[in-house]
Scaffold this motif. Structure first.
Motif, PDB file in Angstrom:
ATOM      1  N   GLY A 220       9.138  12.432   4.880  1.00  0.00           N
ATOM      2  CA  GLY A 220       9.889  11.403   5.581  1.00  0.00           C
ATOM      3  C   GLY A 220      10.586  10.435   4.650  1.00  0.00           C
ATOM      4  N   VAL A 221      11.174   9.407   5.255  1.00  0.00           N
ATOM      5  CA  VAL A 221      11.973   8.436   4.515  1.00  0.00           C
ATOM      6  C   VAL A 221      11.131   7.674   3.499  1.00  0.00           C
ATOM      7  N   MET A 222       9.909   7.303   3.862  1.00  0.00           N
ATOM      8  CA  MET A 222       9.084   6.522   2.943  1.00  0.00           C
ATOM      9  C   MET A 222       8.705   7.340   1.714  1.00  0.00           C
ATOM     10  N   ALA A 223       8.466   8.638   1.887  1.00  0.00           N
ATOM     11  CA  ALA A 223       8.171   9.494   0.743  1.00  0.00           C
ATOM     12  C   ALA A 223       9.380   9.619  -0.174  1.00  0.00           C
ATOM     13  N   ALA A 224      10.561   9.548   0.413  1.00  0.00           N
ATOM     14  CA  ALA A 224      11.780   9.679  -0.379  1.00  0.00           C
ATOM     15  C   ALA A 224      12.109   8.413  -1.151  1.00  0.00           C
ATOM     16  N   LEU A 225      11.798   7.261  -0.576  1.00  0.00           N
ATOM     17  CA  LEU A 225      12.274   6.002  -1.140  1.00  0.00           C
ATOM     18  C   LEU A 225      11.196   5.179  -1.833  1.00  0.00           C
ATOM     19  N   MET A 226       9.913   5.467  -1.614  1.00  0.00           N
ATOM     20  CA  MET A 226       8.838   4.641  -2.174  1.00  0.00           C
ATOM     21  C   MET A 226       7.933   5.472  -3.071  1.00  0.00           C
ATOM     22  N   ALA A 227       7.498   4.870  -4.163  1.00  0.00           N
ATOM     23  CA  ALA A 227       6.642   5.573  -5.116  1.00  0.00           C
ATOM     24  C   ALA A 227       5.344   6.041  -4.483  1.00  0.00           C
ATOM     25  N   SER A 228       4.784   5.228  -3.597  1.00  0.00           N
ATOM     26  CA  SER A 228       3.514   5.584  -2.955  1.00  0.00           C
ATOM     27  C   SER A 228       3.716   6.163  -1.560  1.00  0.00           C
ATOM     28  N   GLY A 229       4.962   6.415  -1.170  1.00  0.00           N
ATOM     29  CA  GLY A 229       5.254   6.844   0.193  1.00  0.00           C
ATOM     30  C   GLY A 229       4.663   8.182   0.563  1.00  0.00           C
ATOM     31  N   ASP A 230       4.638   9.140  -0.390  1.00  0.00           N
ATOM     32  CA  ASP A 230       4.098  10.449  -0.034  1.00  0.00           C
ATOM     33  C   ASP A 230       2.572  10.485  -0.087  1.00  0.00           C
ATOM     34  N   LYS A 231       1.947   9.343  -0.464  1.00  0.00           N
ATOM     35  CA  LYS A 231       0.487   9.224  -0.424  1.00  0.00           C
ATOM     36  C   LYS A 231       0.062   8.200   0.636  1.00  0.00           C
ATOM     37  N   LEU A 232       0.969   7.970   1.582  1.00  0.00           N
ATOM     38  CA  LEU A 232       0.770   6.910   2.578  1.00  0.00           C
ATOM     39  C   LEU A 232      -0.558   7.018   3.307  1.00  0.00           C
ATOM     40  N   TRP A 233      -0.902   8.196   3.782  1.00  0.00           N
ATOM     41  CA  TRP A 233      -2.096   8.319   4.609  1.00  0.00           C
ATOM     42  C   TRP A 233      -3.369   8.180   3.789  1.00  0.00           C
ATOM     43  N   SER A 234      -3.337   8.565   2.517  1.00  0.00           N
ATOM     44  CA  SER A 234      -4.496   8.331   1.651  1.00  0.00           C
ATOM     45  C   SER A 234      -4.711   6.838   1.448  1.00  0.00           C
ATOM     46  N   LEU A 235      -3.633   6.126   1.247  1.00  0.00           N
ATOM     47  CA  LEU A 235      -3.714   4.680   1.071  1.00  0.00           C
ATOM     48  C   LEU A 235      -4.184   4.001   2.344  1.00  0.00           C
ATOM     49  N   ALA A 236      -3.663   4.448   3.493  1.00  0.00           N
ATOM     50  CA  ALA A 236      -4.079   3.878   4.774  1.00  0.00           C
ATOM     51  C   ALA A 236      -5.558   4.125   5.031  1.00  0.00           C
ATOM     52  N   ASP A 237      -6.059   5.285   4.646  1.00  0.00           N
ATOM     53  CA  ASP A 237      -7.469   5.612   4.837  1.00  0.00           C
ATOM     54  C   ASP A 237      -8.368   4.663   4.059  1.00  0.00           C
ATOM     55  N   VAL A 238      -8.023   4.400   2.806  1.00  0.00           N
ATOM     56  CA  VAL A 238      -8.812   3.470   1.992  1.00  0.00           C
ATOM     57  C   VAL A 238      -8.755   2.063   2.577  1.00  0.00           C
ATOM     58  N   PHE A 239      -7.579   1.656   3.019  1.00  0.00           N
ATOM     59  CA  PHE A 239      -7.418   0.319   3.601  1.00  0.00           C
ATOM     60  C   PHE A 239      -8.267   0.149   4.856  1.00  0.00           C
ATOM     61  N   MET A 240      -8.251   1.130   5.742  1.00  0.00           N
ATOM     62  CA  MET A 240      -8.973   1.002   7.006  1.00  0.00           C
ATOM     63  C   MET A 240     -10.487   0.998   6.817  1.00  0.00           C
TER      64      MET A 240
END
Length: 271
Positions: A220-240
């Motif tokens: 998606g767009v976040m993976a294309a434009l952000m350094a951590s975008g393609d690891k979004l769900w891993s980051l969200a998992d740690v946050f939650m």
């Protein structure tokens, strides 16, 4: 109004504007008080005396409750991004994810100002580096001034990753969707709580469906434009895993972060 907006170009480099944007900008809820430096700061060299003022001790100010920090430690689980770079640029270049922490001092003039920044490129195995503000006499073209400016930019980039993925998408969209679904499923339209909540929640579900389709998936767009975008769900998992309902309660959150006396903190006063 345009002149007011453009006027920031004249002083965006200053520490005053840097601090104002952190407290009154898009991600104001990350700052918190500390009474000792985190373990990741044990290698920090001695802070130059001019930074906090002659005769002012960092340790004493920590104990007095006048030191604050914004950290991006949650990014430790995120590798470098860039899986879409070959498609976008034709080259396999990594999008660097660096860690950045900024320590602030609530000085005796009732002003909050940055006094140290810690940067670490953990994915590259590099040791952390520590940066301090230049002397007031240092020219804007000096190595000290430009190094500090660059450190602030790297920190701002790291904090932006936290804002876009966690503060915005996870907290403001994904978490709120849970309440929206519960409202539509459990409360009849005639219920007073439904009437109170519906105007605020009416669009969150379709927006999130579109977001998951176009923004947050692996291509998606976040993976294309952000350094951590393609690891979004891993980051969200740690946050939650460390997220609590109490974090959504504004008065409790202010106390938990110890920011009751932070100057010029409109997020606390207006929220």
């Amino acid at each position: 109004m345009v002149d007011d907006v453009l006027s920031v170009m004249k002083y965006w480099k200053t520490d005053e504007e840097f601090t104002r944007q952190e407290l009154a900008g898009i991600n104001p809820a990350r700052i918190y008080k500390i009474t000792s430096l985190p373990d990741t700061w044990t290698d920090m060299p001695k802070m130059p005396e001019y930074v906090m003022g002659e005769g002012v001790s960092l340790q004493e100010e920590l104990e007095a409750g006048r030191i604050y920090i914004i950290d991006t430690n949650l990014l430790e689980v995120v590798g470098d991004g860039g899986i879409l770079m070959p498609i976008l640029t034709g080259f396999s270049l990594p999008m660097i994810v660096s860690l950045g922490d900024c320590v602030y001092y609530h000085d005796r003039n009732d002003k909050l100002r940055p006094v140290a920044i810690r940067l670490e490129y953990k994915n590259g195995g590099e040791a952390p580096t520590f940066w301090f503000p230049p002397k007031p006499s240092d020219a804007e073209t000096s190595h000290e001034y430009l190094s500090w400016l660059q450190a602030k930019l790297y920190f701002r980039s790291s904090n932006m990753q936290i804002h876009a993925i966690l503060t915005h998408f996870v907290r403001a969209h994904a978490v709120v969707e849970v309440f929206a679904i519960a409202m539509f499923r459990c409360l009849p339209k005639q219920h007073p709580l439904h009437k109170l909540l519906q105007p605020h929640l009416m669009g969150i579900i379709p927006i999130n469906v579109q977001g998951r389709e176009f923004l947050t998936k692996a291509t998606g767009v976040m993976a294309a434009l952000m350094a951590s975008g393609d690891k979004l769900w891993s980051l969200a998992d740690v946050f939650m895993k460390q997220f609590r309902y109490e974090h959504l309660l504004h008065p409790e959150d202010i106390k938990r972060r110890g920011v009751e006396d932070l100057p010029d903190y409109h997020y606390r006063d207006d929220a």
